[in-house]
Design an enzyme around this catalytic site. Structure first.
Site, PDB file in Angstrom:
ATOM      1  N   ASP A 184      40.636  11.622  67.754  1.00 16.47           N
ATOM      2  CA  ASP A 184      40.651  11.704  66.285  1.00 16.47           C
ATOM      3  C   ASP A 184      39.233  11.679  65.711  1.00 16.47           C
ATOM      4  O   ASP A 184      38.329  11.086  66.298  1.00 16.47           O
ATOM      5  CB  ASP A 184      41.474  10.525  65.737  1.00 16.47           C
ATOM      6  CG  ASP A 184      41.872  10.732  64.281  1.00 16.47           C
ATOM      7  OD1 ASP A 184      41.824  11.881  63.791  1.00 16.47           O
ATOM      8  OD2 ASP A 184      42.243   9.733  63.635  1.00 16.47           O
ATOM      9  N   ASN A 226      51.040  17.566  62.399  1.00 14.52           N
ATOM     10  CA  ASN A 226      49.852  18.379  62.105  1.00 14.52           C
ATOM     11  C   ASN A 226      50.201  19.745  61.496  1.00 14.52           C
ATOM     12  O   ASN A 226      49.322  20.424  60.956  1.00 14.52           O
ATOM     13  CB  ASN A 226      48.964  18.555  63.346  1.00 14.52           C
ATOM     14  CG  ASN A 226      48.220  17.292  63.744  1.00 14.52           C
ATOM     15  OD1 ASN A 226      47.986  17.039  64.918  1.00 14.52           O
ATOM     16  ND2 ASN A 226      47.817  16.486  62.758  1.00 14.52           N
ATOM     17  N   ARG A 259      45.906   3.271  64.097  1.00 16.19           N
ATOM     18  CA  ARG A 259      47.285   3.775  63.998  1.00 16.19           C
ATOM     19  C   ARG A 259      47.712   4.388  65.316  1.00 16.19           C
ATOM     20  O   ARG A 259      46.888   4.840  66.108  1.00 16.19           O
ATOM     21  CB  ARG A 259      47.367   4.917  62.962  1.00 16.19           C
ATOM     22  CG  ARG A 259      47.287   4.530  61.537  1.00 16.19           C
ATOM     23  CD  ARG A 259      47.721   5.715  60.668  1.00 16.19           C
ATOM     24  NE  ARG A 259      46.716   6.772  60.595  1.00 16.19           N
ATOM     25  CZ  ARG A 259      45.629   6.732  59.854  1.00 16.19           C
ATOM     26  NH1 ARG A 259      45.382   5.684  59.113  1.00 16.19           N
ATOM     27  NH2 ARG A 259      44.770   7.743  59.834  1.00 16.19           N
ATOM     28  N   SER A 318      50.194   6.900  65.010  1.00 14.12           N
ATOM     29  CA  SER A 318      50.462   8.272  64.547  1.00 14.12           C
ATOM     30  C   SER A 318      51.503   9.004  65.408  1.00 14.12           C
ATOM     31  O   SER A 318      51.297  10.150  65.805  1.00 14.12           O
ATOM     32  CB  SER A 318      49.162   9.085  64.466  1.00 14.12           C
ATOM     33  OG  SER A 318      48.259   8.488  63.553  1.00 14.12           O
ATOM     34  N   GLU A 342      47.708  -1.610  76.493  1.00 11.00           N
ATOM     35  CA  GLU A 342      46.605  -2.277  75.808  1.00 11.00           C
ATOM     36  C   GLU A 342      45.985  -1.249  74.860  1.00 11.00           C
ATOM     37  O   GLU A 342      45.799  -0.081  75.225  1.00 11.00           O
ATOM     38  CB  GLU A 342      45.546  -2.738  76.813  1.00 11.00           C
ATOM     39  CG  GLU A 342      46.018  -3.857  77.720  1.00 11.00           C
ATOM     40  CD  GLU A 342      46.342  -5.142  76.961  1.00 11.00           C
ATOM     41  OE1 GLU A 342      45.692  -5.422  75.935  1.00 11.00           O
ATOM     42  OE2 GLU A 342      47.265  -5.854  77.392  1.00 11.00           O
TER      43      GLU A 342
HETATM   44  C1  IPE Z   1      46.745  12.192  65.442  1.00 12.83           C
HETATM   45  O1  IPE Z   1      45.676  12.329  64.569  1.00 12.83           O
HETATM   46  C2  IPE Z   1      47.079  13.508  66.083  1.00 12.83           C
HETATM   47  C3  IPE Z   1      46.070  14.068  66.988  1.00 12.83           C
HETATM   48  C4  IPE Z   1      44.954  13.509  67.326  1.00 12.83           C
HETATM   49  C5  IPE Z   1      46.406  15.344  67.555  1.00 12.83           C
HETATM   50  P1  IPE Z   1      45.891  12.617  63.020  1.00 12.83           P
HETATM   51  O2  IPE Z   1      44.540  12.697  62.414  1.00 12.83           O
HETATM   52  O3  IPE Z   1      46.788  13.760  62.824  1.00 12.83           O
HETATM   53  O4  IPE Z   1      46.652  11.298  62.531  1.00 12.83           O
HETATM   54  P2  IPE Z   1      46.766  10.641  61.081  1.00 12.83           P
HETATM   55  O5  IPE Z   1      47.278  11.710  60.164  1.00 12.83           O
HETATM   56  O6  IPE Z   1      45.410  10.187  60.690  1.00 12.83           O
HETATM   57  O7  IPE Z   1      47.700   9.507  61.260  1.00 12.83           O
HETATM   58  C1  IPE Z   2      41.785  15.122  65.363  1.00 13.24           C
HETATM   59  O1  IPE Z   2      40.795  15.197  64.376  1.00 13.24           O
HETATM   60  C2  IPE Z   2      42.254  16.471  65.826  1.00 13.24           C
HETATM   61  C3  IPE Z   2      43.619  16.811  65.418  1.00 13.24           C
HETATM   62  C4  IPE Z   2      44.435  16.051  64.721  1.00 13.24           C
HETATM   63  C5  IPE Z   2      44.100  18.103  65.834  1.00 13.24           C
HETATM   64  P1  IPE Z   2      41.176  15.331  62.852  1.00 13.24           P
HETATM   65  O2  IPE Z   2      41.294  16.771  62.500  1.00 13.24           O
HETATM   66  O3  IPE Z   2      42.368  14.496  62.547  1.00 13.24           O
HETATM   67  O4  IPE Z   2      39.887  14.715  62.160  1.00 13.24           O
HETATM   68  P2  IPE Z   2      39.854  13.718  60.924  1.00 13.24           P
HETATM   69  O5  IPE Z   2      40.742  12.568  61.238  1.00 13.24           O
HETATM   70  O6  IPE Z   2      40.331  14.492  59.736  1.00 13.24           O
HETATM   71  O7  IPE Z   2      38.419  13.315  60.803  1.00 13.24           O
HETATM   72 MG    MG Z   3      42.631  12.589  62.038  1.00  9.81          MG
END
Ligand code: IPE
Ligand code: IPE
Ligand code: MG
Length: 249
Positions: free
Chosen positions: A25, A73, A200, A202, A213
């Protein structure tokens, strides 16, 4: 010159977790900080992933699972979703031979259908077939994956088996559910690592993470490297896992 981080002494090679699951993330925030488009953050995450895979191989990790695209997503803008579909596809095509040569079995968990382009599904199946016999490490991509969707899919199959009288409802137990998940042979993760300072789950591996853990790090995913994996595993090795029991001494 590329500096490769050695495995630190603080890491006990005899107590490497069997399975590490990662929520990759922070790509969007990484890009934003640099005045780049969010999609450039996703692209920069590729190096993080493959450095992490290298580190995982160095320490003899057997199972590594990464969250690449969640069922939630799809709520993102269409151009980002399209980019992620194409990006994951191209990453597979570019990296699969290398992974195969390194003895990595590549697998996917998630819903195979819905809005995932059929061409991407075909490449997923081809990659799984290509690497199916490898045993050094299993790298699982959670793609179009949701923990709740996985449980819904398991319940549907279980209900169908019960209706066909192949299964006695009174005999449904935890093993029955585990057997109907996307990867029934995958051991539960011992360690979950989430980057970018978010605390989280998620919708990731809801059933499987029951006793994992949890390690949260502030690094944004594109900055994550094998040294961060080693650090997370050192932290894991400092934890006391009890599984509901108490110490016998
Ligand atoms: C979780 O990250 C999904 C992936 C890393 C693929 P998100 O960025 O989508 O999660 P939320 O929306 O912050 O919970
Ligand atoms: C994780 O990075 C990748 C995916 C969820 C595909 P994000 O795209 O969620 O990046 P942030 O959380 O917005 O910084
Ligand atoms: Mg994210």
């Amino acid at each position: 010159m590329r500096v490769v981080t050695p495995v630190p002494d603080s890491l006990d090679p005899a107590r490497v977790p069997r399975h590490v699951a990662v929520v990759m993330d922070g790509n969007g925030r990484w890009a934003k900080r640099r005045g780049l488009k969010r999609t450039e953050g996703h692209a920069a995450g590729e190096e993080a992933l493959f450095d992490t895979v290298e580190g995982a191989l160095d320490i003899g990790l057997k199972w590594l699972t990464v969250y690449a695209f969640s069922t939630e997503n799809w709520r993102r803008p269409l151009d980002e979703v399209r980019f992620l579909m194409r990006f994951n596809e191209s990453l597979l095509l570019r990296r699969r031979d290398d992974l195969n040569e390194r003895g990595v079995r590549v697998r996917f968990i998630g819903r195979r259908g819905g809005r995932v382009p059929s061409r991407v599904l075909r490449h997923i199946e081809d990659t799984e077939a290509l690497t199916a016999r490898n045993r050094r490490m299993t790298l699982t991509f959670a793609f179009n994956y949701g923990g709740r969707a996985e449980l819904v899919d398991a319940v549907r199959t279980i209900a169908a088996e019960a209706r066909a009288r192949k299964l006695d409802p009174a005999k449904i137990d935890e093993k029955t559910i585990s057997r109907h998940l996307y990867a029934p042979d995958m051991p539960d993760p011992d360690l979950l690592v989430r980057t970018s300072g978010e605390f989280r789950i998620s919708n990731y591996l809801l059933w499987e993470l029951a006793y994992a853990e949890l390690v949260f790090t502030d690094a944004l995913w594109p900055d994550f490297r094998r040294a961060d994996l080693f650090e997370a595993i050192s932290e894991y090795q400092r934890r006391e896992r009890r599984f509901g029991a108490i110490d016998s001494d």
